[in-house]
Write an enzyme that holds these catalytic residues in place. Structure first.
Site, PDB file in Angstrom:
ATOM      1  N   ARG A 263      65.441  41.736  35.216  1.00  9.03           N
ATOM      2  CA  ARG A 263      66.411  41.277  36.116  1.00  9.03           C
ATOM      3  C   ARG A 263      65.544  40.614  37.052  1.00  9.03           C
ATOM      4  O   ARG A 263      64.413  40.958  37.449  1.00  9.03           O
ATOM      5  CB  ARG A 263      67.384  42.288  36.849  1.00  9.03           C
ATOM      6  CG  ARG A 263      68.099  43.108  35.845  1.00  9.03           C
ATOM      7  CD  ARG A 263      69.358  44.117  37.034  1.00  9.03           C
ATOM      8  NE  ARG A 263      70.214  44.747  36.088  1.00  9.03           N
ATOM      9  CZ  ARG A 263      69.694  45.887  35.547  1.00  9.03           C
ATOM     10  NH1 ARG A 263      68.598  46.525  35.810  1.00  9.03           N
ATOM     11  NH2 ARG A 263      70.831  46.725  34.970  1.00  9.03           N
TER      12      ARG A 263
ATOM     13  N   LYS B  63      68.849  48.947  39.067  1.00  8.97           N
ATOM     14  CA  LYS B  63      69.991  49.281  39.786  1.00  8.97           C
ATOM     15  C   LYS B  63      70.107  50.829  39.997  1.00  8.97           C
ATOM     16  O   LYS B  63      69.760  51.683  39.090  1.00  8.97           O
ATOM     17  CB  LYS B  63      71.342  48.522  38.995  1.00  8.97           C
ATOM     18  CG  LYS B  63      71.829  47.202  39.117  1.00  8.97           C
ATOM     19  CD  LYS B  63      72.786  46.956  38.323  1.00  8.97           C
ATOM     20  CE  LYS B  63      72.971  45.350  38.392  1.00  8.97           C
ATOM     21  NZ  LYS B  63      74.172  45.067  37.710  1.00  8.97           N
TER      22      LYS B  63
ATOM     23  N   HIS C 158      68.326  34.645  34.682  1.00  9.21           N
ATOM     24  CA  HIS C 158      68.924  35.419  34.043  1.00  9.21           C
ATOM     25  C   HIS C 158      69.380  35.050  32.546  1.00  9.21           C
ATOM     26  O   HIS C 158      69.637  35.975  31.678  1.00  9.21           O
ATOM     27  CB  HIS C 158      70.311  35.780  34.613  1.00  9.21           C
ATOM     28  CG  HIS C 158      71.098  37.297  34.510  1.00  9.21           C
ATOM     29  ND1 HIS C 158      70.275  38.136  35.210  1.00  9.21           N
ATOM     30  CD2 HIS C 158      72.066  37.846  33.927  1.00  9.21           C
ATOM     31  CE1 HIS C 158      71.029  39.440  34.854  1.00  9.21           C
ATOM     32  NE2 HIS C 158      72.115  38.885  34.257  1.00  9.21           N
TER      33      HIS C 158
ATOM     34  N   ARG D  78      66.632  36.517  30.642  1.00  6.01           N
ATOM     35  CA  ARG D  78      67.261  37.882  30.075  1.00  6.01           C
ATOM     36  C   ARG D  78      68.260  37.998  29.332  1.00  6.01           C
ATOM     37  O   ARG D  78      68.000  38.862  28.239  1.00  6.01           O
ATOM     38  CB  ARG D  78      67.771  38.666  31.564  1.00  6.01           C
ATOM     39  CG  ARG D  78      68.312  39.910  31.072  1.00  6.01           C
ATOM     40  CD  ARG D  78      68.690  40.686  32.615  1.00  6.01           C
ATOM     41  NE  ARG D  78      69.488  41.888  32.583  1.00  6.01           N
ATOM     42  CZ  ARG D  78      69.376  43.019  32.367  1.00  6.01           C
ATOM     43  NH1 ARG D  78      68.080  43.289  32.363  1.00  6.01           N
ATOM     44  NH2 ARG D  78      70.206  43.921  32.468  1.00  6.01           N
TER      45      ARG D  78
ATOM     46  N   HIS E 290      71.157  49.007  30.888  1.00 10.36           N
ATOM     47  CA  HIS E 290      72.686  49.126  31.052  1.00 10.36           C
ATOM     48  C   HIS E 290      73.072  50.560  31.005  1.00 10.36           C
ATOM     49  O   HIS E 290      72.748  51.363  29.971  1.00 10.36           O
ATOM     50  CB  HIS E 290      73.417  48.362  29.918  1.00 10.36           C
ATOM     51  CG  HIS E 290      73.201  46.699  30.002  1.00 10.36           C
ATOM     52  ND1 HIS E 290      73.570  46.078  29.077  1.00 10.36           N
ATOM     53  CD2 HIS E 290      72.873  46.183  31.253  1.00 10.36           C
ATOM     54  CE1 HIS E 290      73.170  44.811  29.370  1.00 10.36           C
ATOM     55  NE2 HIS E 290      73.112  44.638  30.575  1.00 10.36           N
TER      56      HIS E 290
ATOM     57  N   TYR F  93      76.538  41.071  23.459  1.00 12.24           N
ATOM     58  CA  TYR F  93      75.399  40.328  22.812  1.00 12.24           C
ATOM     59  C   TYR F  93      75.712  40.262  21.539  1.00 12.24           C
ATOM     60  O   TYR F  93      75.250  39.512  20.747  1.00 12.24           O
ATOM     61  CB  TYR F  93      74.180  40.889  23.320  1.00 12.24           C
ATOM     62  CG  TYR F  93      73.544  40.520  24.663  1.00 12.24           C
ATOM     63  CD1 TYR F  93      73.172  39.483  25.185  1.00 12.24           C
ATOM     64  CD2 TYR F  93      73.676  41.653  25.561  1.00 12.24           C
ATOM     65  CE1 TYR F  93      72.857  39.189  26.552  1.00 12.24           C
ATOM     66  CE2 TYR F  93      73.328  41.533  26.816  1.00 12.24           C
ATOM     67  CZ  TYR F  93      72.937  40.262  27.260  1.00 12.24           C
ATOM     68  OH  TYR F  93      72.677  39.968  28.696  1.00 12.24           O
TER      69      TYR F  93
END
Length: 306
Positions: free
Chosen positions: A156, A180, A249, A252, A275, A284
């Protein structure tokens, strides 16, 4: 907790306590806090003089219709309802509300927007060679290392700009980033990224301020800003003649799509992207199917010709 700059302070003390818990116990980012505050202020405005703890599902549905009537997109309405739901769950756990009025209230269905990814050839065109008009200087060396790292490891933007020199292990070919909710993960580095990062480390001292720990620095020698990275990548893609807007992004997304196309290992891609839920990664698989469909249309004698 004082409100973030530019955000109207909430009037209910309970909201401030909720945001403080998000900040300190759940380590929510400033952007998440701003979004929650904005959404909860919306709820307060809708409720007017009615205490939030007395709201019923019928009120919430009416508020959601008002959001829709104001032109807010389905995806944005879903985010607002999610913030309200989280707040009421917190109130119920504390015994401050008798019920969660969001129970049974569904967000409107939003069309699934697939992330844009570069093709393998486009990624190669972007990263191979120095763009026309770009001098082979320290900033160029830094940019190449940043963009190779994006595509090599699927970072990210915040993970790249937050990366310190200590997070890089070129000998082992690994990079450790903080994602995150302050979760760390260690990712492999491709040979192209390792070479570009090695070149950058060799000349980083010419740009970095003394004592600066950030791996990537800006013109003033301090940690590079997100906006600078975005701007440099846009310029780099333009000078490479890519003919499309490229943002961090997208690199990514390209990383995830290309690894999935080659390996088919959704769980591995989930871990590398960081994730929490595999459903986030499953998007994806749709990109992968699009790729297969294009190959089919171009190659099969009975395929639909455009």
């Amino acid at each position: 907790m004082s409100p973030p700059a530019g955000i109207e302070p909430a009037t209910e003390p309970a909201i401030e306590q909720f945001l403080a818990e998000l900040a300190h116990q759940r380590r929510a980012s400033i952007h998440t806090l701003e979004a929650y505050r904005r959404d909860l202020l919306r709820l307060q405005n809708f409720a007017a003089e009615r205490p939030l703890t007395t709201l019923l599902p019928a009120h919430i549905r009416r508020f959601a219709m008002q959001l829709h009537g104001s032109g807010l997109a389905a995806r944005s309405i879903a985010r607002v309802l999610s913030a309200w739901r989280s707040y009421y769950r917190w109130l119920v756990r504390r015994g401050s509300a008798p019920r969660n009025p969001l129970d049974g209230v569904r967000a409107p269905k939003a069309p699934r927007i697939l992330p844009k990814a570069l093709s393998v050839d486009q990624a190669k065109a972007l990263l191979d060679g120095v763009p026309d008009g770009v001098a082979d200087d320290v900033a160029d060396c830094r940019d190449r290392a940043m963009f190779e790292l994006f595509y090599s490891s699927g970072l990210r933007l915040s993970e790249l700009t937050g990366l310190d020199v200590s997070g890089l292990d070129l000998r082992e070919g690994e990079v450790t980033v903080t994602g995150k909710r302050s979760k760390t993960r260690t990712l492999p580095l491709g040979s192209k990224a390792r070479a570009a990062l090695s070149d950058w480390l060799a000349c980083r001292g010419a740009l970095a301020a003394v004592g600066e720990t950030a791996l990537f620095v800006g013109a003033r020698g301090a940690r590079i800003a997100n906006g600078v990275v975005q701007k440099r990548l846009t310029q780099w893609a333009q000078r490479q003649g890519l003919g499309m807007h490229v943002h961090p992004h997208m690199l990514r997304h390209s990383f995830a799509s290309h690894v999935l196309q080659s390996s088919g290992d959704l769980r591995a891609v989930q871990e590398m992207l960081g994730h929490a839920n595999i459903s986030t990664t499953q998007i994806y698989t749709h990109l992968d199917f699009q790729h297969l469909a294009k190959v089919y249309d171009a190659a099969h004698p009975r395929a639909r010709k455009k």
